[in-house]
Design a protein around this motif. Sequence first.
Motif: not given
Lengths: 515, 113
Positions: A270-273, A299-300, A307-309
């Motif tokens: 996210f920081a890179t983005f 990132l996704c 999300f799976s956990r």
Amino acid sequence: MGTGDFLLLLSLIASVFSAILFLTALKNRAIKYATIAEDLLHASTSACFAALMLLIYYFLTDNFSVWYVYANSNLEMPIVYKLSAVWAGKEGSLLLWAFLTLLVTSLYMSAGRKDLMKLKVGLIMSAFSSYLLIILEFYSNPFVTIPYLPTNGYGLNPLLRTFEMAIHPPVVFLAYSLSALLFSVTLSQSAKGDSASDQRVLARLSWLFLTLGIVIGGWWAYRTLGWGGFWGWDPVENASLLPWITLTLYFHLRKHRELFAYLTFTFVLFATFVTRGGIISSVHSFGSDYSGYMYLAPLCVSLIPIFSRIRDFENIKSLCSPLIPVLFSSAFIVVFLGTVANLMVSVERSYYLITFLPIFAMITLLAVLNIKKMNSTAKLIHVGLMVLFLGSLSVWLFETHETLNLGNDNGFRLEDIWLNEDYEKFTVVSKIQTPYGVVYPEYVIYKIEREERGVSSVEIVSYLWMDEYFAITGFDLEKRSVVLEHYTVPLISCVWLGSALMVVGIILRWSHFRV
Amino acid sequence: MNSKKLSLAALLIFIAIAIITLYYNISPYISPSQLLKLDYANDIQVVGKITDLKAQNGMTFFKLTDGNAAVEVIYKGSVQHYDSEVVVVGDWKDGVLYAKEVLRKCHTEYTGG
């Protein structure tokens, strides 16, 4: 195709095939594929290293027909800045990041026992490296040439002509690479739940370099930007704070800490983005290159294990107080909301003071209440935190600032102002009598083509309890007047001392290995 | 209520407070054309390009334009003639923008990620 392009392509191909072979080895449980995959990974690392060395060589030999060298260097620059100019821009710093990612992966793969878990790490890391190399080769290539040889370069941004900027990017990118490795190792191990010592070492290393990177950045901002502060709540600074918060929380959890290892890598991306995205018009948008959006894909992907956990978030358990996850999450959300809002509108500093400062205070209070239970190195780190809090509080709330038009102000007198010139730059030097002694703040103007060629050099009179901070932002040589910014920065020394204690603490922790 | 629910409630309350605080602490960037429609404004942030730059007695006078309209700006300090856009933070009264800060599209390109 030039040599640089060739090396990048070689590195990319080796890395892609290494990923494919790691996958094959995993599926077929075949050791021979794994050996070739590892060799290919080392080959990719070597080619990427060669590419980085070549770029450094181009900088040192002033090869301005390479666009990136032209855009970030000039003949008159001292060698140390030519070296740091290698990672002063988007393309070169990405090359550095790709190399460091490959390097830490190569080192990790060759050390210790080679088991199934290592194959998974190799797969994830070589896939990620391949992705970085694709961006580098096709969207953000530092070896693009221009069809003629300019006589001189455009010049390096004067703000980056400091020693700090030579070390800040390598430290930050090393932290980013390590956090990618931490993500991979955690993901590969969590299925089996075996020894966590690799994770602990990697988490500590990531935290060490992330902390160092942020502190060096703050130190640079304070000494260079002339606005008398170490933290500006700028989206880029905030974005670097987000993975730091998640990683710090990681250390405070007993159960399901792996979630925060994943989140750390997500927010590194996210920081890179944010830094490279060029999103929306603001002071913080950079150029018209949209290669930053490329970082949204990994990132996704990095969100999948989270999300799976997602139900595990209910069961996280803190090592000490149950308040810790709540407080860290709050701090995280405050900074995250501010950063996202800042991409569209400007966010006042008061937002952070109202929301972040109380959480910071409560976290510090928790540290004070629990310090008796800690071992000696943890104590040191938390004392560092307390000192840092004291310093930040004092700087953020009690700093004073005045802008003086010198000539008539009490206690301040412009004694002299003169112009120095050498082959590289003009320097306006002013001699100013202040109540704190004579200071010589300068304004330096480099003889370069770049639009931004001026930078004021900050003069700081340090006392134990405060800094008197001076920078000239305007001058008139004929009328012999200057505009002087004067800040009184209380307890800034605590910010540096606290940060240093935290860094020393984490280093000393290696000698106190706990189970 | 068990501690888990309590934690969640505390977090939610906190997020609400943060959002409200945020709402009161943001200001949008506006263009010179939009600024001309206002009579008076404090602490606004105007985005545009610099033209007609003059310096006098340590003060800087310039016009800030978005291509359609331009406003007069007075700034205590020096400004270089940048080609790229700048953000001027200041107060708008009597048709003049009194700048407190002139920010460049800045260095942050180079730090971090």
